[in-house]
Scaffold this active site. Sequence first.
Site, PDB file in Angstrom:
ATOM      1  N   ARG A 623       0.840  -1.198   0.000  1.00  0.00           N
ATOM      2  CA  ARG A 623       0.000   0.000   0.000  1.00  0.00           C
ATOM      3  C   ARG A 623       0.876   1.250   0.000  1.00  0.00           C
ATOM      4  NH1 ARG A 623      -4.284   0.848   4.845  1.00  0.00           N
ATOM      5  NH2 ARG A 623      -5.646   2.361   3.828  1.00  0.00           N
ATOM      6  N   GLU A 700      14.302   2.338  -0.850  1.00  0.00           N
ATOM      7  CA  GLU A 700      15.429   1.712  -1.545  1.00  0.00           C
ATOM      8  C   GLU A 700      15.063   1.182  -2.932  1.00  0.00           C
ATOM      9  OE1 GLU A 700      17.945   1.675   1.037  1.00  0.00           O
ATOM     10  OE2 GLU A 700      16.309   2.171   2.400  1.00  0.00           O
TER      11      GLU A 700
END
Lengths: 734, 169
Positions: A623, A700
């Site tokens: 989400r 990342e």
Amino acid sequence: MTAHIGTATSRVDGRAKVTGAAKYAAEFTAPDLAFGVVVSATIPKGRIVSIDAGRACAVEGVIDVLTHANRIRMADKDEAYRDEVAPEDGAPYRPLYDDRVHFNFQPVALVVAEDEDTARFAATLVDIRYHTEEFATDLHARREQAFKVDKPVKPRGDATKALSGASVRHDADYGVPIEYHNPMELYGSTVLWREGGKLVVYDKTQGVQNVQRYVCGVFELKEGDVQVMSPFVGGAFGSGLRPQYQVVLAAMAALKLKRAVRVVLSRAQMYGLCYRPATIERLALGAREDGTLAALTHEAIAMTSQHEAFSRNDIGWGEVLYASANSRATHRLAKLDVPTPGDMRAPGAASGVYGLECAMDELAVALKMDPLALRLRCYSDRDQDKDLPFSSKRLKECYQQGADAFGWSKRSPKPRSMRDGRELVGWGMASGAWEAMQMPFATRIVMTANGHVEVASATSDIGTGTYTIMAQVAAEMLGVPLDSITVKLGDSTLPKAPVEGGSWTAASISHAIVNAADDIRAELLKIAFTMQDSPLQGLSAEEVTLADGAVMAIADRSRSVPMADIMRHGGMDRIEKERGSEFENDDQHAHNTHSAIFAEVKVDEELGVIRVTRIVSAVAAGRILNTKTAASQIMGGVVMGVGMALHEEATIDHRFGRIMNANVAEYHMPVNADIHDIRVIFVDEEDRIINKMGIKGVGEIGIVGVPAAIANAVYHATGKRVRDLPITLDKLLG
Amino acid sequence: MSPSRESAAPLTKPAPLSVTLRINGESRTLSVAPWTTLLDLLRNHLDLTGTKKGCDHGQCGACTVLIDGRRALSCLTLAVMKDGAEITTIEGLAKGDELHPLQQAFIDHDAFQCGYCTPGQICSAAGLIAEGKAKTREEIRELMSGNICRCGAYPNIVGAIEQAMGGGR
Ligand code: FES
Ligand code: FES
């Protein structure tokens, strides 16, 4: 009810940042502020024989020159210097501790003066003599001496045998150079000294409580004597996970001189901090005729310092992405006379997946298969190393949606077969993966009767958007407008948070906020249901919601009581609740984010100039809390990936063991003209397993796979395979 | 071993000079060393820390301000050389509570993350618009390439500048 979670909300700290009101560590001041300038070592290894600070001290306005010889007392045990993200093995570097020089640019003295110009001038007058010892700074020269580190990736089957029996094999080394984070803000700390020797520290860091414990440990201070703050951080990308030496120097000077001291590093000195280690990624793949993998081996050889063994997961990503009956992964470290490497955006993965995804591309060429078709052929539904299914893995949808948006089906397979005028056109792709982690965080919410809500945690916002998502989650859970929420972070006295890293902050802090908000809600409902004449009487907790500053019936929104009334009725000015993130431990699934990256490059055939004209990055990361700031995170990762592919490399002159391009002009990073179209797609991914809200984190994943997609596109454009990053035009033409 | 303090005669610094600048519409007279840069004057002497230091070497653009309406790197500008000049910094762009169109556009387009390059980007963009040379996205990219954004907000920075120029999405 206004939805906040999942929307494209503008940053709540945006105004402070565009008006210059946001204050960074080196921008706090005090009437008694002195300025410290660091003198850095000019040798990579040895001993300080003498320091003559006479000329520096003679400069009008110089207050003191601190060195190991006149420093104040510091802890003498390694544990005091081992911060929460330090490598377990080794002895952390101790700034200004003794006469040893462990790496070039190591601080050897601090000149403190009444103003910055004077300190800077006087620092040039400190005369230091060294005894230089034999040193090594070249990973490639030390490759054979690299030792094996214990990594959790277990061998499966017999990879050597499977490789030799495979019908198609590919085996190559891929090189990643030393890369520096180079956040735009210089590393700096302002330390205020308070009566009784207490310190208030403004530091550039990704973890105020980590720095707080570290400073207390190093100077043997009591916990209550040090407060660390970092309300705004001008980028970090992992470089601020561990406390950096300027905070030690500034605190030492403040304690010694009993006044406020600010220390800011120069850009060159930031090349004495941590960095992405150079690695050699050795990949060997063996496939059957149909493209399925018979064997996958990955060996990473990385550099580390003499004093600490730093390593990350370069080698485990094949286990997450591709099915292979046989596999072997090893990680080796070569000790060099350099500072300890550190985490830089997607540490391990950015480098390891670069090798893996280029190797997959080369295998596709050998198999005469479309690179995307090969990925799908080898697709794995399980993390093979852990032997577990994923909590969710919508990587196939990433491939599909990314390929469609990019127009991958129009790719002509042969290298050098696509062209735009004088430029060769290349299309390449790669997969990406990162871990979806969550950590214990705590948060405190205070709701006041005037409708104001304060949400607080000792976490950081390094540009990631933490301020904004904290406000969004609180606004949604408590049914109050965004602008009635104040977020406090970056202060070590606030509820507990670990460093902001690993992409774990969004998931962790959100759950802590939801839990604290639940407690506030329960408190409000208790009164709301029992108030005299309450229109909510007879309803259960499940039948009401918090919205528009009121508690209201879900079925009939006209039945509502303003929260302010509830609090007044209960005789409360404020409700304060503190809760942790409280995750259940799920050892039945692997937890990852995934991505597919498609890149277009245009290469000037005669000059070798490479432009990355288009990138599509399709990401499945659970989400998404804020589609605006999350897309920026991915975009930023892609831009750094372009740098990794084409620009970035710190070059050491191994005769001197010193970086020769320690600045931001010769250490090339992407500028505006280098970046063209970047399209970010978030693939819908509902993960009901990973945590209650289905959040995975995006810090990342944006960079992972980008260098490989670009390298593969360059090969497709030119027919030339450059395996050592960065792909510069000399390598292409050479 | 202790740092020796005896060896040298006191070194005197160059005598301070007086400089008058109009900074964000306000006239300021200061006495600074001739080697003090405009950047250090703003940050250290006037506590106008909106102007950022990213390299101090003219390589990153974080210190960009407007000098007499033109964008300039304050780290490469000695304050005393600009006596009488009109300086506009990020703190001087908004009119009271009303943001400058570029500031609003940067928020709308999420044209920053950490915000550290942002004052320099916005001042540089204001200078760029005044120059009137950039018409296309390509030209904006080229002419904004003196301002590094390590957070990688470039496409959004271009979008924000287009919006402020009136041609935006
Ligand atoms: S600080 Fe002036 S250009 Fe970098
Ligand atoms: S917003 Fe962080 S450097 Fe540009």
